[in-house]
Design an enzyme around this catalytic site. Structure first.
Site, PDB file in Angstrom:
ATOM      1  N   ARG A 104       0.821  -1.223   0.000  1.00 62.40           N
ATOM      2  CA  ARG A 104       0.000   0.000   0.000  1.00 62.40           C
ATOM      3  C   ARG A 104       0.848   1.263   0.000  1.00 62.40           C
ATOM      4  NH1 ARG A 104      -1.480   1.958   4.600  1.00 62.40           N
ATOM      5  NH2 ARG A 104      -2.026   0.037   5.697  1.00 62.40           N
ATOM      6  N   LYS A 135     -10.639   8.500 -18.041  1.00 53.84           N
ATOM      7  CA  LYS A 135     -11.021   9.032 -19.344  1.00 53.84           C
ATOM      8  C   LYS A 135      -9.875   8.865 -20.336  1.00 53.84           C
ATOM      9  CE  LYS A 135     -14.826   9.858 -17.257  1.00 53.84           C
ATOM     10  NZ  LYS A 135     -15.175  11.041 -16.494  1.00 53.84           N
ATOM     11  N   ASP A 193     -10.414  20.450 -11.718  1.00 56.72           N
ATOM     12  CA  ASP A 193     -10.654  19.179 -12.392  1.00 56.72           C
ATOM     13  C   ASP A 193     -10.270  19.396 -13.852  1.00 56.72           C
ATOM     14  OD1 ASP A 193     -11.696  16.976 -13.761  1.00 56.72           O
ATOM     15  OD2 ASP A 193     -13.298  16.692 -12.295  1.00 56.72           O
ATOM     16  N   TYR A 220     -18.624  18.760 -12.330  1.00 56.62           N
ATOM     17  CA  TYR A 220     -19.093  17.377 -12.526  1.00 56.62           C
ATOM     18  C   TYR A 220     -20.072  17.038 -11.401  1.00 56.62           C
ATOM     19  CZ  TYR A 220     -18.317  12.244 -12.744  1.00 56.62           C
ATOM     20  OH  TYR A 220     -18.453  10.880 -12.839  1.00 56.62           O
TER      21      TYR A 220
HETATM   22  C1  PLP Z   1     -15.668  10.983 -15.113  1.00 57.83           C
HETATM   23  C2  PLP Z   1     -15.269  12.209 -14.416  1.00 57.83           C
HETATM   24  C3  PLP Z   1     -14.893  12.168 -13.082  1.00 57.83           C
HETATM   25  C4  PLP Z   1     -14.962  10.923 -12.247  1.00 57.83           C
HETATM   26  O1  PLP Z   1     -14.194   9.857 -12.699  1.00 57.83           O
HETATM   27  P1  PLP Z   1     -14.601   8.374 -12.210  1.00 57.83           P
HETATM   28  O2  PLP Z   1     -13.434   7.545 -12.490  1.00 57.83           O
HETATM   29  O3  PLP Z   1     -15.824   8.022 -12.985  1.00 57.83           O
HETATM   30  O4  PLP Z   1     -14.905   8.482 -10.735  1.00 57.83           O
HETATM   31  C5  PLP Z   1     -14.482  13.351 -12.493  1.00 57.83           C
HETATM   32  N1  PLP Z   1     -14.467  14.510 -13.172  1.00 57.83           N
HETATM   33  C6  PLP Z   1     -14.833  14.578 -14.462  1.00 57.83           C
HETATM   34  C7  PLP Z   1     -14.782  15.885 -15.171  1.00 57.83           C
HETATM   35  C8  PLP Z   1     -15.258  13.436 -15.120  1.00 57.83           C
HETATM   36  O5  PLP Z   1     -15.653  13.525 -16.398  1.00 57.83           O
END
Ligand code: PLP
Length: 404
Positions: free
Chosen positions: A62, A212, A187, A115
Site C-alpha cells: 500500500r 477518461k 478538475d 461534474y
Molecule cells: C468521469 C469524471 C470524473 C470521475 O471519474 P470516475 O473515475 O468516474 O470516478 C471526475 N471529473 C470529471 C470531469 C469526469 O468527467
C-alpha cells in the site's frame, strides 16, 4: 512545440518524447520495455536491521509499488508539480484533494458547472464534516473576490464545465486566491496536462479522472492528483492516512495509455472539430458548445490558456419533442449511449443541468446532447448522425399530424 522539462533536471524534451520515455526503467526489469505488473502486499526484509531501518526501496504494498511508482513518476513530470498520488477513481481524486485542504469550519467555493458527483460530495460528505460550500458562476473571473469569507480555504474549478462547457478564467481566479492564501483546485480531466498545465498558472491541485483519456480504452477507473509544493505534504499525508492505493493492473493500463495519449488526443481533437462544425451547419442544431469553435463565448480564454481540445462537446438542438430526440439517439449505430468518455469509441448522452444548478440558470433553448467523438472515421460518424437527424425530423413531423 509544447515542451515541459523532465523532473530530474535533465535537458527538457518534447512531450511526445517524454510520453515514450517517462516512468520506464528496462534495465531494472531484465530489459523488458514496460514496467511489469507487480502484485504484492508483503515486502520481505533480509534482516531485522533492514526491517526496522526501512532500508528497502519498498516497505509494504500500500505504501509503494514499482508499477504504481512508474506511473506516478511519469505523471509528476508531465504535470510539472511536486508529486502525484493515484486513487481508485476520478471521483475519489476529487474527494481526497478536497479533504487534503479543508477542515471543519472551513468554507469552499465550488464552480456551479462542476461534474455532478463532485457537487453531490459537497452536500453530503463535506457538509457532514462541517465544511460549507458556496457554488459560484463559472464565468465569475476576478469577481470571485466578492464571494470570499474570512474562512474561505479553497476554490475549486473545472474548465470547461461538465456538460455545459463554460470556460473559466483560471489565472484571474488563481490571482485572487493567492492574494488571500487560499488553495486552488481544478478538475482538468477534459484537457489533460497535455493541453493545459494547471501548475503553470499557479493552481495548487490538478485533478484528472484517469478513467477518461489516460486509460483511453474504457477499461478502468483511476484518479490522479498532482500537487504543487505547498500542498504536496498535506496531500501525500491524507492519501496515506486514508489508506488509498490502486490495483497494479490498472496502473499498468494507465501507463500503457500514456504512451499513446498525445496521438489519440490529436485525433480526438481533429475528429471532434470536424463533427462539431458539421453539426453547427445543421438546421436542427441551435448551438454547439465547443470552446475551440470561435463562436463559443469562452473561445478567447480557451485560446489563451489551452494548447488543444479533446473530443468531448455538447450540442443544443432546436426545440423538439422528447420522443424525437430519443428516436435520434436510439437510431445511432456508432454512438453508444453511456456515461464516461475518453475511450476510443464515440458516445452520446442527453442531459439537462436545470435541476441542480444553483448559482446560474441552465436554459439553453432546446434539448441538449453531449457527444464524445472517438477514433472512428469522422465521415462515418457524420453519416450516422445525418441518418439520426432524419429520424428526428420524421418523428417530430409525426407529432404534428391532427390525430396525434
Ligand atoms: C468521469 C469524471 C470524473 C470521475 O471519474 P470516475 O473515475 O468516474 O470516478 C471526475 N471529473 C470529471 C470531469 C469526469 O468527467
Amino acid at each position: 512545440m509544447n515542451r515541459t522539462s523532465t523532473h530530474d533536471g535533465n535537458e527538457p524534451r518534447a512531450v511526445d518524447t517524454q510520453l515514450v520515455t517517462l516512468g520506464r526503467d528496462p534495465a531494472r526489469f531484465d530489459g523488458f520495455v514496460n514496467t511489469p505488473v507487480v502484485r504484492g502486499s508483503t515486502v520481505l526484509s533480509a534482516t531485522v536491521a533492514d526491517l526496522e531501518g526501512h532500508t528497502g526501496r519498498y516497505t509494504y504494498g500500500r505504501r509503494g509499488n514499482p508499477t504504481l511508482e512508474g506511473l506516478e513518476t511519469a505523471l509528476t513530470a508531465l504535470e510539472g508539480g511536486s508529486g502525484v498520488v493515484l486513487t481508485p477513481s476520478g471521483l475519489s481524486a476529487v474527494s481526497l484533494a478536497l479533504l487534503a485542504c479543508l477542515r471543519a469550519g472551513d468554507h469552499l467555493l465550488m464552480t456551479d458547472s462542476v461534474y455532478q458527483p463532485s457537487r453531490r460530495l459537497c452536500g453530503t460528505v463535506l457538509k457532514g464534516f462541517g465544511i460549507e460550500t458556496t457554488f459560484y458562476d463559472p464565468l465569475v473571473g476576478a469577481d470571485i473576490a466578492a464571494l470570499l469569507r474570512p474562512n474561505t480555504r479553497a476554490i475549486f474549478m473545472e474548465a470547461p464545465g461538465s456538460q455545459s462547457f463554460e470556460m473559466q478564467d483560471v489565472p484571474a481566479i488563481v490571482a485572487v486566491a493567492k492574494a488571500h492564501g487560499i488553495t486552488t483546485l481544478i478538475d482538468n480531466t477534459w484537457a489533460t496536462p497535455l493541453f493545459f498545465r494547471p501548475h503553470d498558472v499557479g493552481v495548487d491541485l490538478s485533478i484528472q479522472a484517469g478513467t477518461k483519456y489516460l486509460g483511453g480504452h474504457s477499461d478502468l477507473n483511476l484518479g490522479v492528483i498532482s500537487a504543487g509544493a505547498a500542498i504536496w505534504p498535506a496531500l501525500k499525508g491524507m492519501h496515506g492516512d486514508l489508506g488509498l492505493t490502486v490495483a497494479p493492473e490498472d496502473a499498468f493500463l494507465a501507463a500503457r495509455g500514456l504512451r499513446t495519449l498525445k496521438v489519440r488526443l490529436e485525433r480526438h481533437q481533429a475528429s471532434g472539430l470536424t463533427v462539431a462544425r458539421w453539426l453547427q451547419n445543421r438546421p436542427e442544431v441551435l448551438s454547439v458548445l465547443h470552446p475551440a469553435l470561435p463562436e463559443h463565448p469562452g473561445h478567447n480564454v480557451w485560446k489563451r490558456d489551452f494548447s488543444g481540445a479533446s473530443g468531448l462537446f455538447s450540442v443544443v438542438l432546436r426545440p423538439a419533442p422528447k420522443r424525437a430526440v430519443d428516436a435520434f439517439l436510439d437510431s445511432l449505430a456508432l454512438f453508444g449511449l453511456g456515461y464516461s468518455w475518453g475511450g476510443f469509441e464515440s458516445l452520446a448522452i442527453p442531459f439537462d443541468c436545470s435541476g441542480y444548478r444553483t448559482a446560474t440558470r441552465w436554459a439553453p433553448g432546446g434539448p441538449a446532447i453531449r457527444f464524445h467523438i472517438g477514433l472512428e472515421e469522422p465521415a462515418d460518424l457524420i453519416e450516422d448522425l445525418a441518418q439520426g437527424l432524419e429520424r428526428l425530423n420524421a418523428v417530430a413531423a409525426q407529432g404534428e399530424t391532427p390525430e396525434d
